[in-house]
Design a protein around this motif. Structure first.
Motif: not given
Length: 480
Positions: A75, A359, A382, A384, A393, A395, A416
């Protein structure tokens, strides 16, 4: 017949970010010892399962083995050095770790998946690659064999592993994972200290359950032991706990203060069985969160990518949903796929699940026996982004709680470092902004207008008043 070609281990590049050591390491400097390169990423439950095996080997071969964690981040959030350091401390890693966000080492060694361990012999040659978890005995036998051979050749060199840990500040809480708010109390999974705190809403501690030392022991209050406890749910006078690293479900009788084990034998299960009539014989796999609905405890079994359930009347425990394959697949509970479910909450015959590795937010209709996806697309999708349903989306979300008053879900969008609100009527996902910064929040719980957030990496509990959007850090403290 010619000797098989031996491959010299590619040297470590000099542009890696190093942690847990005073200076960058080279493989050349570790000649004469066995070196294990552990390719991992800190979000991954399978990678977490390898860490106890590595610790066992580090303790067994303190002067003739060097373990190097080769962090290859999945990520975006895992690229950040400060977050890697937090993960190292959260998982109590003692060996040196290098962060390789450009995947130089991954490519150099032909790695295909996390976790993978490259075994390098004392002469600096690659012996092989061991993929997946559960390799303790195999690694132990290989290490012994290669150390004996090195000693016979007179090339064995011994020195302590070149590690220098950077500990967290000494705060009241250490990496709190989950929190549960009731009318009068907060229950805090003080995961980094292996204990459960019972406090008032203002943070004043009433009782502590767990000695603080990791272990699995029943007993009264601080005589008991937990290991990385996470999710909790309250049913009558009983607090149920997902005791994650013990692979167990524990229960506290709140009137007496007694802690007892309800399910799990302390060993990690790997697809041993789909149901157990005797829960104490069950081998569970990193249960991460719990919720309760109609006499049944539902368990987010992160390590097995499944949802399990336990009927509290007759106590049998069984797999309820998920094939065990790590993926995002909707449909009947038997064939649906999850990916490291880490948060679970119930509302009117429906389970809402924070499915971390995709996610995603998944929806499980208990009566229909079907799974659908509210937010999320795939293992590597993933971000934000606000939006409706699958346009949005997240994370790696770890926490989720339901808000019947507002017909909404609150999600700890962990990587996030944000809180997201999902409108259950429109499926609209939106950020909820407020004044206290978050750092990888892991869990949350709602009581009336107060949303309590386990701000995991900041070692805090944050209270957010949803009606005013005012937030404050709860002052968790020993009784005055």
């Amino acid at each position: 017949m010619s000797e098989p070609t031996r491959i010299r281990a590619p040297e470590l590049p000099d542009n890696l970010d190093w942690f847990n050591t005073d200076e960058p390491l080279t493989l050349a400097s570790q000649r004469g010892k066995v070196v294990l390169l552990d390719f991992w990423t800190y979000c991954c439950i399978n990678c977490m399962h390898v860490l106890p095996d590595l610790l066992y080997l580090e303790n067994k071969y303190p002067d003739s083995l060097t373990v190097i964690g080769m962090h290859s981040p999945k990520f975006e959030n895992e690229h950040v050095g400060e977050q890697v350091q937090k993960a190292i401390n959260r998982h109590h890693i003692r060996h040196p770790v290098a962060n390789d966000p450009r995947f130089q080492m991954w490519r150099a060694y032909g790695i295909k998946a996390w976790p993978s361990i490259i075994f390098i012999d004392p002469e600096g040659y690659v012996v092989g690659i061991l993929r997946g978890e559960g390799r303790r005995q195999q690694l132990d036998e290989l290490i012994r064999k290669h150390l004996d051979a090195a000693e016979e050749k007179g090339i064995l060199a011994t020195s302590p592993m070149p590690s220098a840990v950077q500990p967290e500040p000494d705060t009241m809480l250490q990496f709190p994972g989950k929190v549960l708010a009731t009318r009068n109390n907060l229950y805090i999974a003080d995961s980094g200290r292996n204990r459960i705190l019972e406090t008032y809403h203002d943070g004043k501690v009433r009782r502590i359950f767990g000695s603080g030392t990791p272990g699995m022991l029943d007993g009264k209050e601080t005589a008991a032991m937990f290991s990385n406890p996470q999710g909790m749910t309250l049913v009558g006078d009983f607090l149920y706990i997902a005791d994650t690293d013990n692979h167990a479900i524990r229960r506290i009788h709140l009137k007496s203060g007694d802690v007892m084990t309800l399910a799990g034998d302390g060993k990690q299960g790997r697809y041993v069985a789909d149901s157990f009539r005797e829960p104490l014989d069950a081998q569970l796999n990193s249960p991460w969160d719990l919720t309760y609905y109609e006499s049944t405890l539902y368990i987010a079994m992160a390590g097995q990518h499944q949802i399990w359930r336990m009927n509290l009347n007759h106590l049998a425990i069984e797999r309820f949903a998920g094939s065990g394959r790590e993926d995002i697949v909707d449909g009947p509970v038997e064939s649906a796929c999850f990916a490291q479910p880490s948060g679970i909450t119930a509302l009117e015959n429906t389970l809402y699940i924070a499915d971390s590795e995709t996610s995603a937010i998944r929806v499980l209709h208990i009566d229909q026996g079907t799974v659908s996806t509210l937010v999320g697309k795939g293992l590597f999708d993933f971000g934000d982004r606000d939006g409706v349903g699958r346009e949005a989306r997240l994370q790696h979300p770890v926490g989720i709680t339901v808000d019947p008053e507002r017909n909404a879900l609150w999600v700890a969008d962990t990587f996030n470092s944000k809180i997201k609100r999902i409108d259950l009527q429109t499926n609209e996902v939106s950020k909820f902004k407020f004044g206290v910064p978050l750092d990888e929040p892991g869990g949350m719980s709602l009581f009336r207008d107060k949303l309590f957030i386990a701000n995991t990496n900041a070692h805090q509990i944050v209270m957010l008043d949803l009606s005013t959007r005012m937030a404050e850090v709860v002052n968790v403290r020993e009784s005055d």
